[in-house]
Design an enzyme around this catalytic site. Sequence first.
Site, PDB file in Angstrom:
ATOM      1  N   GLU A 145      -4.982 -34.524  -1.820  1.00  0.00           N
ATOM      2  CA  GLU A 145      -5.421 -35.335  -0.526  1.00  0.00           C
ATOM      3  C   GLU A 145      -4.543 -36.433  -0.255  1.00  0.00           C
ATOM      4  O   GLU A 145      -4.543 -37.422  -0.862  1.00  0.00           O
ATOM      5  CB  GLU A 145      -7.062 -35.723  -0.524  1.00  0.00           C
ATOM      6  CG  GLU A 145      -7.575 -36.068   0.684  1.00  0.00           C
ATOM      7  CD  GLU A 145      -7.327 -37.228   0.985  1.00  0.00           C
ATOM      8  OE1 GLU A 145      -6.081 -37.499   1.844  1.00  0.00           O
ATOM      9  OE2 GLU A 145      -7.986 -38.126   1.103  1.00  0.00           O
ATOM     10  N   GLU A 154       1.568 -43.902   4.551  1.00  0.00           N
ATOM     11  CA  GLU A 154       1.628 -43.699   3.058  1.00  0.00           C
ATOM     12  C   GLU A 154       2.784 -43.040   2.434  1.00  0.00           C
ATOM     13  O   GLU A 154       3.053 -43.138   1.183  1.00  0.00           O
ATOM     14  CB  GLU A 154       0.306 -43.330   2.600  1.00  0.00           C
ATOM     15  CG  GLU A 154      -0.964 -44.273   3.032  1.00  0.00           C
ATOM     16  CD  GLU A 154      -2.379 -44.038   2.418  1.00  0.00           C
ATOM     17  OE1 GLU A 154      -2.133 -43.502   1.125  1.00  0.00           O
ATOM     18  OE2 GLU A 154      -3.245 -44.179   2.864  1.00  0.00           O
TER      19      GLU A 154
END
Length: 384
Positions: A145, A154
Site C-alpha cells: 500500500e 511520498e
Amino acid sequence: MGSSSNGGAMSGRAPGTVGGVKSSPPPVDKEVDYANYFCTYSFLYHQKDMLSDRVRMDAYYNAVFENKHHFVGKTVLDVGTGSGILAIWSAQAGARKVYAVEATTMADHARALVKANGLEDIVEVIQGSVEDISLPEKVDVIISEWMGYFLLRESMFDSVISARDRWLKPTGVMYPSHARMWLAPIKSTLSDRKKNDLDGAMADWDNFSDEIKSYYGVDMSVLTKPFAQEQEKHYIQTAVWNDLNPLQVIGTPTLVKEMDCLTATVSEIEEVRSNVTSVINGHTTLCGFGGWFDVQFRGRKEDPAQQDIELTTAPSERHCTHWGQQVFIMSNPINVEEGDNLNLGLVMSRSKENHRLMEVELSCEIKEASGNPKESFKKTYFIE
C-alpha cells in the site's frame, strides 16, 4: 501500510532496466529522509489511522481473499509492511512464504503481531530498506500500500518499482496492478475561507507593521511583499486534503494519468504531464480543482484476477478514505455556465527541496460552449 525504504535509491530503482529505460536519480540523504518521512510510520497511532480506513482495508482484504489463486503455495513480498496486516492476510490466504519488509522500528510490532497470529513460520519480517535487503528467492506476488495524497506524494512507488525489478518473477503479479489519477473542476466554500484567512493575515501584518513604526521607529513596509507571497503560498498555493461531496464536482472528471504497476518506470512518475478537457455541468462558480486516485487489483494479462477489486478515493463514494481528495483552490473564483469547456494542463513534479513532496502547475483555458474564449489562468500549487 508502512514504510519501505530509507536508502539513497529511493528516487530510483536498483540497477537494471524496464522497457530499456535506465534511471540515474540524485542521491538522497538517508538520515534526512528518515527524519522527514519514515519516522512517522514508526508510531502505532499512525498505523491505527490507516488501519481504521475501512475503504482501504476492505479493498485489500477482498483483493487477497477473493483471489486466493494468486497466493496459495506462492511466495509474497510485502513492501512497507507497517503493522504487517497485508503479510498476515497473504499467509492466511495460503502463501507458502511471505517476506515483509519494513524500514522502521514498526518491524518489531509487525513481528509481534505475526507471532500472535501463529504465522511466524510463514511470515518473515525484515527491517531495512527494500533497495538494500536481499531475499533468498524471487517472489510470485508483490503487495504494497504505497499510495500517497493524489497518488504520488511520498514517492513510495519508487521502492515498489525497485522491489519489482529485483525480486518479482517474470510470471509474477502486482497488488495493486494498476493505478489512475483524476482531476475535476469543483465549487467549494473552502475558497472563500482560504481567501478570508489570507486577507486576515495581511490585515494583521499591516497593523503589526504600523505598530513597529509607531513604537520603535522602524519601517517594515519593505517586507510586506515577501510576507504576502509567503502567506499566498500557505493559504492558497498549498493544496489541502479535504473530503469533497459529489455536488461539489461541477464538471466531468478527467483522467490525467494511468499506469500499469507491472511496467511503470520511475522516469514516468518523476514528472506527470497531461492536457485534458472537462465540461461544466451547470450555472455555477469555479472555485478550483479536486484531484483523487484509484487503484485496481486485476492481476496480469496472462494470470488475471478471478475477481477484479478497485480501491477508489473519488468524492462520489459513500465512505471517505484517509486520503480524501487533494484540493487546489483558486484565490479568485470564476462564474461558469453549463457547457463551458475547460482545457486543463497539469504538470506534476517532485519538489527540489524534498523529493517526497510535489509541485503542481495547473493551467486552465475556459471557452464558452460556442467556442468563444472566456478566461485563462495558470497557477503553481504545492502538495506538502
